[in-house]
Design a protein around this motif. Structure first.
Motif, PDB file in Angstrom:
ATOM      1  N   LEU A 164       2.263   2.012  -3.348  1.00 12.49           N
ATOM      2  CA  LEU A 164       1.285   2.644  -4.228  1.00 12.49           C
ATOM      3  C   LEU A 164       1.134   4.134  -3.933  1.00 12.49           C
ATOM      4  N   GLU A 210      -6.672  -1.359  -2.455  1.00  7.89           N
ATOM      5  CA  GLU A 210      -6.248  -0.869  -3.769  1.00  7.89           C
ATOM      6  C   GLU A 210      -7.346  -0.021  -4.409  1.00  7.89           C
ATOM      7  N   ASP A 215      -6.955   3.974  -5.254  1.00  6.53           N
ATOM      8  CA  ASP A 215      -7.191   4.509  -6.599  1.00  6.53           C
ATOM      9  C   ASP A 215      -8.122   5.710  -6.553  1.00  6.53           C
ATOM     10  N   GLN A 245       0.825  -1.209   0.000  1.00  9.24           N
ATOM     11  CA  GLN A 245       0.000   0.000   0.000  1.00  9.24           C
ATOM     12  C   GLN A 245       0.861   1.262   0.000  1.00  9.24           C
TER      13      GLN A 245
END
Length: 261
Positions: free
Chosen positions: A79, A252, A256, A76
């Motif tokens: 990202l 996720e 996003d 995470q």
């Protein structure tokens, strides 16, 4: 039966290490062990002023305990390293650093926010030393710490709080308390991260992680209500019972969405 966690001296390996952590997150590849990440960092040329021994220490004693224990956490953060602002990412790193270093977490909850609530604008090294010394007497360390260790850890606590933005330097041993508030996208991340860690709705509201930002139960509810107004979740509370409807089915998916907000 929950195993007792003791305070450790692990903060002496490194305080916030914000720039170093960001670099290591960029270098990390899925499945890397700490030793592999160290090799990649050493070969990258990104740490020209850091000795190989110090770099190994940063990776093994600081980065790994904070971010490599749970594969989901590092995935995470990987990202988010380019999607969150510096302030937002630093707040996430603060949460994981506090989780890995109980002495820091308790200091922030029990001393920092207590001083703030009492209307004090500053925090000094003696406040930290008193906290550490009392903690040692209360048996919160596996074995008694020497006075030298107590002084060192006290200094590390102050330095770590400064690194993460909770304190600003005003003097040699005194720091001013900043207006430290959890940022909205960090709050959304934390709520969902707690949910996917297996906590129930009421347990999420009661999580001590919120206290790192000075939030009590009523404050957490207000924070979740604001997230509800943004459509990130559905928050309902009645007679002390909380129900949260979760808009997104994975971290996720959440990342996003909030990365574009």
């Amino acid at each position: 039966m929950t195993r007792q966690r003791y305070y450790t001296t692990q903060l002496q390996a490194g305080l916030g290490l914000l720039d170093e952590t960001r670099q290591l997150l960029q270098l990390y590849q899925p499945g890397m062990a700490a030793s592999q990440l160290y090799d990649a960092a050493l070969a990258s040329g990104r740490f020209p002023l850091v000795t190989a021994r110090r770099l190994r220490n940063i990776v093994a004693e600081c980065f790994a305990p904070r971010f490599l224990r749970d594969p989901e956490v590092i995935k995470q953060l990987k990202l988010l390293v380019e999607r969150f602002t510096t302030a937002e990412l630093n707040q996430l790193l603060f949460i994981y650093t506090a989780r890995a270093n109980l002495v820091l977490a308790d200091f922030v909850r029990e001393v920092y926010w207590a001083r703030y609530s009492a209307g004090r604008n500053d925090l000094d090294l003696e406040d930290a030393r008193t906290f550490v010394a009392n903690s040692v007497r209360e048996g919160k360390t596996q074995k008694p710490w020497s006075e030298i260790t107590i002084k060192r850890i006290s200094s590390y606590l102050m330095g770590c709080c400064a690194d993460y933005g909770l304190l600003a330097t005003t003097g040699r041993s005194q720091r001013s308390i900043t207006a430290y508030r959890i940022l909205p996208r960090v709050a959304a991340y934390l709520a969902y991260e707690l949910k996917f860690s297996g906590l129930g709705d009421n347990q999420i509201v009661a999580s001590p992680d919120w206290e790192l930002f000075g939030l009590q139960h009523a404050d957490v509810r207000d924070q979740l209500k604001r997230l509800s107004l943004q459509g990130l979740l559905i928050f309902q509370a009645a007679s002390g019972v909380v129900h949260i409807g979760w808009t997104y089915k994975s971290m996720e998916e959440l990342i996003d969405v909030i990365a574009q907000s």
